[in-house]
Write a protein that holds these residues in place. Structure first.
Motif, PDB file in Angstrom:
ATOM      1  N   MET A 140       4.307  -1.776  26.624  1.00 35.53           N
ATOM      2  CA  MET A 140       3.674  -2.885  25.915  1.00 35.53           C
ATOM      3  C   MET A 140       3.119  -2.429  24.566  1.00 35.53           C
ATOM      4  SD  MET A 140       0.483  -5.228  27.145  1.00 35.53           S
ATOM      5  CE  MET A 140      -0.250  -6.435  26.031  1.00 35.53           C
ATOM      6  N   LEU A 141       2.430  -1.274  24.541  1.00 36.97           N
ATOM      7  CA  LEU A 141       1.840  -0.788  23.305  1.00 36.97           C
ATOM      8  C   LEU A 141       2.892  -0.476  22.256  1.00 36.97           C
ATOM      9  CD1 LEU A 141      -1.021   1.554  24.585  1.00 36.97           C
ATOM     10  CD2 LEU A 141      -1.236  -0.693  23.516  1.00 36.97           C
ATOM     11  N   ARG A 142       4.102  -0.147  22.690  1.00 37.67           N
ATOM     12  CA  ARG A 142       5.152   0.181  21.734  1.00 37.67           C
ATOM     13  C   ARG A 142       5.530  -1.010  20.866  1.00 37.67           C
ATOM     14  NH1 ARG A 142       9.410   3.983  25.177  1.00 37.67           N
ATOM     15  NH2 ARG A 142       7.952   5.690  25.600  1.00 37.67           N
ATOM     16  N   SER A 143       5.303  -2.212  21.366  1.00 36.60           N
ATOM     17  CA  SER A 143       5.653  -3.408  20.600  1.00 36.60           C
ATOM     18  C   SER A 143       4.605  -3.739  19.543  1.00 36.60           C
ATOM     19  CB  SER A 143       5.817  -4.613  21.542  1.00 36.60           C
ATOM     20  OG  SER A 143       4.592  -4.910  22.196  1.00 36.60           O
ATOM     21  N   LEU A 144       3.432  -3.060  19.583  1.00 37.26           N
ATOM     22  CA  LEU A 144       2.373  -3.317  18.616  1.00 37.26           C
ATOM     23  C   LEU A 144       2.598  -2.491  17.359  1.00 37.26           C
ATOM     24  CD1 LEU A 144      -0.710  -3.247  21.016  1.00 37.26           C
ATOM     25  CD2 LEU A 144       0.615  -5.238  20.286  1.00 37.26           C
ATOM     26  N   SER A 145       2.089  -2.978  16.239  1.00 32.66           N
ATOM     27  CA  SER A 145       2.222  -2.243  14.989  1.00 32.66           C
ATOM     28  C   SER A 145       1.359  -0.986  15.031  1.00 32.66           C
ATOM     29  CB  SER A 145       1.797  -3.122  13.808  1.00 32.66           C
ATOM     30  OG  SER A 145       0.397  -3.370  13.861  1.00 32.66           O
ATOM     31  N   LEU A 146       1.698  -0.040  14.164  1.00 38.32           N
ATOM     32  CA  LEU A 146       0.960   1.225  14.113  1.00 38.32           C
ATOM     33  C   LEU A 146      -0.515   0.975  13.808  1.00 38.32           C
ATOM     34  CD1 LEU A 146       0.788   4.341  13.964  1.00 38.32           C
ATOM     35  CD2 LEU A 146       1.375   4.133  11.526  1.00 38.32           C
ATOM     36  N   ARG A 147      -0.798   0.114  12.852  1.00 34.29           N
ATOM     37  CA  ARG A 147      -2.187  -0.140  12.459  1.00 34.29           C
ATOM     38  C   ARG A 147      -2.971  -0.775  13.599  1.00 34.29           C
ATOM     39  NH1 ARG A 147      -2.366  -3.718   7.539  1.00 34.29           N
ATOM     40  NH2 ARG A 147      -4.592  -3.216   7.674  1.00 34.29           N
ATOM     41  N   LEU A 148      -2.352  -1.678  14.344  1.00 34.80           N
ATOM     42  CA  LEU A 148      -3.042  -2.312  15.464  1.00 34.80           C
ATOM     43  C   LEU A 148      -3.305  -1.308  16.578  1.00 34.80           C
ATOM     44  CD1 LEU A 148      -4.240  -4.798  16.746  1.00 34.80           C
ATOM     45  CD2 LEU A 148      -1.950  -5.457  17.529  1.00 34.80           C
ATOM     46  N   ARG A 149      -2.364  -0.440  16.828  1.00 32.13           N
ATOM     47  CA  ARG A 149      -2.567   0.573  17.869  1.00 32.13           C
ATOM     48  C   ARG A 149      -3.719   1.517  17.499  1.00 32.13           C
ATOM     49  NH1 ARG A 149       3.288   3.005  19.029  1.00 32.13           N
ATOM     50  NH2 ARG A 149       3.813   2.007  17.054  1.00 32.13           N
ATOM     51  N   ILE A 150      -3.778   1.890  16.219  1.00 29.41           N
ATOM     52  CA  ILE A 150      -4.873   2.753  15.767  1.00 29.41           C
ATOM     53  C   ILE A 150      -6.206   2.024  15.880  1.00 29.41           C
ATOM     54  CG2 ILE A 150      -5.855   3.888  13.736  1.00 29.41           C
ATOM     55  CD1 ILE A 150      -3.021   4.653  12.927  1.00 29.41           C
ATOM     56  N   PHE A 151      -6.221   0.738  15.529  1.00 28.97           N
ATOM     57  CA  PHE A 151      -7.444  -0.054  15.650  1.00 28.97           C
ATOM     58  C   PHE A 151      -7.910  -0.115  17.101  1.00 28.97           C
ATOM     59  CE2 PHE A 151      -9.401  -4.256  16.423  1.00 28.97           C
ATOM     60  CZ  PHE A 151     -10.551  -4.103  15.651  1.00 28.97           C
ATOM     61  N   LEU A 152      -6.980  -0.334  18.026  1.00 28.51           N
ATOM     62  CA  LEU A 152      -7.335  -0.374  19.450  1.00 28.51           C
ATOM     63  C   LEU A 152      -7.850   0.976  19.926  1.00 28.51           C
ATOM     64  CD1 LEU A 152      -4.360  -2.509  20.876  1.00 28.51           C
ATOM     65  CD2 LEU A 152      -6.723  -3.240  20.455  1.00 28.51           C
ATOM     66  N   PHE A 153      -7.322   2.052  19.371  1.00 25.44           N
ATOM     67  CA  PHE A 153      -7.789   3.390  19.720  1.00 25.44           C
ATOM     68  C   PHE A 153      -9.259   3.567  19.315  1.00 25.44           C
ATOM     69  CE2 PHE A 153      -8.528   7.784  18.247  1.00 25.44           C
ATOM     70  CZ  PHE A 153      -8.332   8.474  19.430  1.00 25.44           C
ATOM     71  N   PHE A 154      -9.608   3.106  18.111  1.00 20.72           N
ATOM     72  CA  PHE A 154     -10.994   3.213  17.669  1.00 20.72           C
ATOM     73  C   PHE A 154     -11.906   2.272  18.460  1.00 20.72           C
ATOM     74  CE2 PHE A 154      -9.228   5.490  14.101  1.00 20.72           C
ATOM     75  CZ  PHE A 154     -10.233   6.380  13.752  1.00 20.72           C
ATOM     76  N   CYS A 155     -11.382   1.108  18.846  1.00 19.12           N
ATOM     77  CA  CYS A 155     -12.164   0.215  19.712  1.00 19.12           C
ATOM     78  C   CYS A 155     -12.482   0.891  21.037  1.00 19.12           C
ATOM     79  CB  CYS A 155     -11.385  -1.086  19.956  1.00 19.12           C
ATOM     80  SG  CYS A 155     -11.306  -2.183  18.525  1.00 19.12           S
ATOM     81  N   LEU A 156     -11.500   1.600  21.571  1.00 16.78           N
ATOM     82  CA  LEU A 156     -11.710   2.330  22.819  1.00 16.78           C
ATOM     83  C   LEU A 156     -12.778   3.400  22.650  1.00 16.78           C
ATOM     84  CD1 LEU A 156     -10.803   2.786  25.756  1.00 16.78           C
ATOM     85  CD2 LEU A 156      -9.069   4.369  24.886  1.00 16.78           C
ATOM     86  N   LEU A 157     -12.778   4.087  21.500  1.00 15.60           N
ATOM     87  CA  LEU A 157     -13.814   5.090  21.230  1.00 15.60           C
ATOM     88  C   LEU A 157     -15.197   4.446  21.206  1.00 15.60           C
ATOM     89  CD1 LEU A 157     -12.261   7.348  18.427  1.00 15.60           C
ATOM     90  CD2 LEU A 157     -12.610   7.923  20.833  1.00 15.60           C
ATOM     91  N   ALA A 158     -15.304   3.280  20.538  1.00 14.47           N
ATOM     92  CA  ALA A 158     -16.601   2.606  20.439  1.00 14.47           C
ATOM     93  C   ALA A 158     -17.099   2.173  21.808  1.00 14.47           C
ATOM     94  CB  ALA A 158     -16.496   1.400  19.511  1.00 14.47           C
ATOM     95  N   VAL A 159     -16.217   1.561  22.605  1.00 12.95           N
ATOM     96  CA  VAL A 159     -16.601   1.096  23.936  1.00 12.95           C
ATOM     97  C   VAL A 159     -16.963   2.281  24.832  1.00 12.95           C
ATOM     98  CG1 VAL A 159     -15.780  -0.063  26.020  1.00 12.95           C
ATOM     99  CG2 VAL A 159     -15.271  -1.028  23.773  1.00 12.95           C
ATOM    100  N   GLY A 160     -16.185   3.342  24.730  1.00 14.52           N
ATOM    101  CA  GLY A 160     -16.457   4.526  25.535  1.00 14.52           C
ATOM    102  C   GLY A 160     -17.800   5.145  25.204  1.00 14.52           C
ATOM    103  N   ALA A 161     -18.139   5.210  23.905  1.00 14.63           N
ATOM    104  CA  ALA A 161     -19.427   5.789  23.497  1.00 14.63           C
ATOM    105  C   ALA A 161     -20.588   4.946  24.006  1.00 14.63           C
ATOM    106  CB  ALA A 161     -19.479   5.891  21.973  1.00 14.63           C
ATOM    107  N   ILE A 162     -20.453   3.628  23.937  1.00 20.47           N
ATOM    108  CA  ILE A 162     -21.516   2.747  24.432  1.00 20.47           C
ATOM    109  C   ILE A 162     -21.676   2.902  25.945  1.00 20.47           C
ATOM    110  CG2 ILE A 162     -22.182   0.326  24.730  1.00 20.47           C
ATOM    111  CD1 ILE A 162     -20.743  -0.259  22.083  1.00 20.47           C
ATOM    112  N   ALA A 163     -20.556   2.980  26.653  1.00 21.24           N
ATOM    113  CA  ALA A 163     -20.618   3.135  28.111  1.00 21.24           C
ATOM    114  C   ALA A 163     -21.278   4.457  28.491  1.00 21.24           C
ATOM    115  CB  ALA A 163     -19.206   3.052  28.696  1.00 21.24           C
TER     116      ALA A 163
END
Length: 479
Positions: A1-24
């Motif tokens: 599924m992630l392969r169908s996303l653009s490079l910029r969107l995948r990178i954005f989701l990666f940083f979102c994961l970092l933010a959520v992980g840090a808060i958790a």
């Protein structure tokens, strides 16, 4: 599924994961300390601390992502686009070192590769130049021979017609490569005289009526075996010959092409495209009218110069000065032109069995569909929008105006032709030709795959292909 996303969107989701992980992790750490110490904090105070940390942490991560997106993700997408343009369309798109200064040696390496490709492809081989010259001479000679010539493949579809044959065919219907010969002539006498069961047409001389049974024509049929037949007619002395506007039109790939299956299963290279544009009295589909309509046919990756449609249209009302200022069409230009009731059926015939292409197609197709009840012509053709093709190839954040797209694809639109139906249709056709290899380079080979990709950009522009197009049976050229 992630392969169908653009490079910029995948990178954005990666940083979102970092933010959520840090808060958790912060919440878990504070909760652990709170439950194991004699803290005087209340639950609400602890929640406030976690929310404040989450807000500040998210802001920090977002700022880092913006820097990363601007200096890493965007330049990488720019490099990939430049390389695709060079590899698949032969377009020299400069790779700017300044824009990719934080990518280390990647930008210089990509530029070196692009320059090497450019150097190897600048000059066509001498043999290719000679073939092009021979083709031009053959076209000029055959266009002067006073015998109308039509070549059809084994399926009875037109693969070649000369200037004289084009003049004859145009009296019956719009000449079209790939169209069945039976669209123009009632071939019953020729088929009835066939002596061999495996032959579509009988060799020799035969008199047949046109498909409207308005005239009769003497045909001489010569078999080419499994490849098809060549048909000769007496030159049309009544029609004005204009070999400049209607040259020899041919595509020998049609001799071998066998189309099967649904439209969605067809390869993009097998489709017959009609690229069109309209100029109007205004910008409202419901209230405004067409004042100019033009189209070009694209087949097997090239524009057929002999198959064009162009006309002014009398809208039956004054053309607003503001509209004339844009497209240059005046009331005097359309005063003696046909009304839309005459133009639509003629264009419908020209676009028969084709995939319609336009830039910002909902507007142009909407204008045609507004006339369905009045003209009786149904516009249920498959549709390709070059705005959506641009989004698929260059990303949704790019500028998708016709001017920007043509600039990106190294297509020059003369200023006097911009905002004219003929000029914009031609520019859109050239853009389509250069976009198709880029789409195939991204693994989009069939029309069905293309529909799936363009449907992902519905927030940019509405997809006007109806469900019956996506599940349509094999396209037919039958009237």
């Amino acid at each position: 599924m992630l392969r169908s996303l653009s490079l910029r969107l995948r990178i954005f989701l990666f940083f979102c994961l970092l933010a959520v992980g840090a808060i958790a992790l912060a919440a878990v750490a504070l909760g652990f300390v709170w439950t194991r110490t004699d803290s005087e904090w209340t639950a609400s105070e602890l929640t406030t601390v976690i929310l404040l940390f989450g807000f500040l942490n998210t802001g920090l991560v977002l700022g880092i992502w913006l820097l990363f997106d601007e200096n890493v993700a965007r330049p990488i997408e720019g490099l990939s686009t430049s390389l695709r343009l060079r590899a698949h369309s032969g377009i020299e798109d400069s790779i700017k070192a300044q824009a990719a200064q934080y990518l280390g040696d990647l930008a210089p390496a990509a530029r070196a590769l692009s320059d090497a490709l450019a150097a190897s492809g600048d000059q066509p081989p001498e043999q290719t130049q000679r073939l092009l010259q021979d083709r031009e001479r053959l076209t000029a000679l055959l266009s002067e021979i006073p015998i109308a010539t039509i070549l059809v493949n084994a399926a009875g579809e037109i693969a070649l017609y000369d200037a004289q044959a084009g003049a004859i065919l145009s009296r019956i219907a719009a000449p079209r490569l790939g169209a069945p010969l039976s669209n123009y002539f009632d071939l019953t006498p020729a088929i009835g005289a066939c002596a061999r069961a495996n032959r579509r047409l009988a060799e020799g001389y035969v008199t047949v009526p046109d498909s409207n049974h308005a005239e009769t024509f003497n045909l001489q049929i010569k078999s080419l075996g499994a490849e098809g037949d060549v048909i000769f007619l007496d030159a049309d002395t009544r029609a004005e010959r204009d070999t400049q506007s209607r040259p020899l039109v041919f595509d020998f790939d049609l001799l071998d092409q066998k189309l099967e299956g649904t439209i969605t299963a067809r390869r993009l290279s097998e489709l017959n495209f009609v690229v069109f544009d309209t100029e109007t009295t205004g910008l409202s589909v419901a209230k405004d009218a067409i004042v100019e309509l033009a189209a070009a046919r694209v087949l097997n990756g090239r524009i057929l110069d002999g198959e064009v449609f162009e006309t002014y249209v009398n809208p039956g009302r004054p053309i607003p000065a503001a509209s004339t200022k844009i497209h240059g069409v005046r009331d005097a230009d359309v005063a003696q032109s046909p009304r839309i009731e005459e133009v639509i059926p003629a264009f419908h015939d020209f676009a028969q069995s084709a995939v319609l292409v336009a830039h910002n197609a909902p507007f142009d197709i909407g204008l045609l569909r507004q006339q369905e009840v009045q003209t009786g012509c149904s516009w249920d053709h498959p549709v390709v929008d070059t705005v959506l093709l641009s989004a698929v190839v260059f990303g949704i954040s790019a500028d998708h105006s016709l001017d920007a797209l043509c600039s990106r694809l190294s297509i020059e639109i003369p200023a006097r032709h911009r905002h004219t139906a003929k000029g914009d249709a031609r520019a859109t056709a050239e853009a389509l030709i250069r976009l198709l290899p880029l789409l195939q380079g991204k693994g989009i080979e069939t029309f069905g795959q293309l529909l799936n990709e363009t449907s992902k950009f519905g927030r940019l522009l509405r997809d006007i292909n109806s469900d019956h197009v996506r599940n349509a049976p094999e396209m037919s050229d039958s009237p």
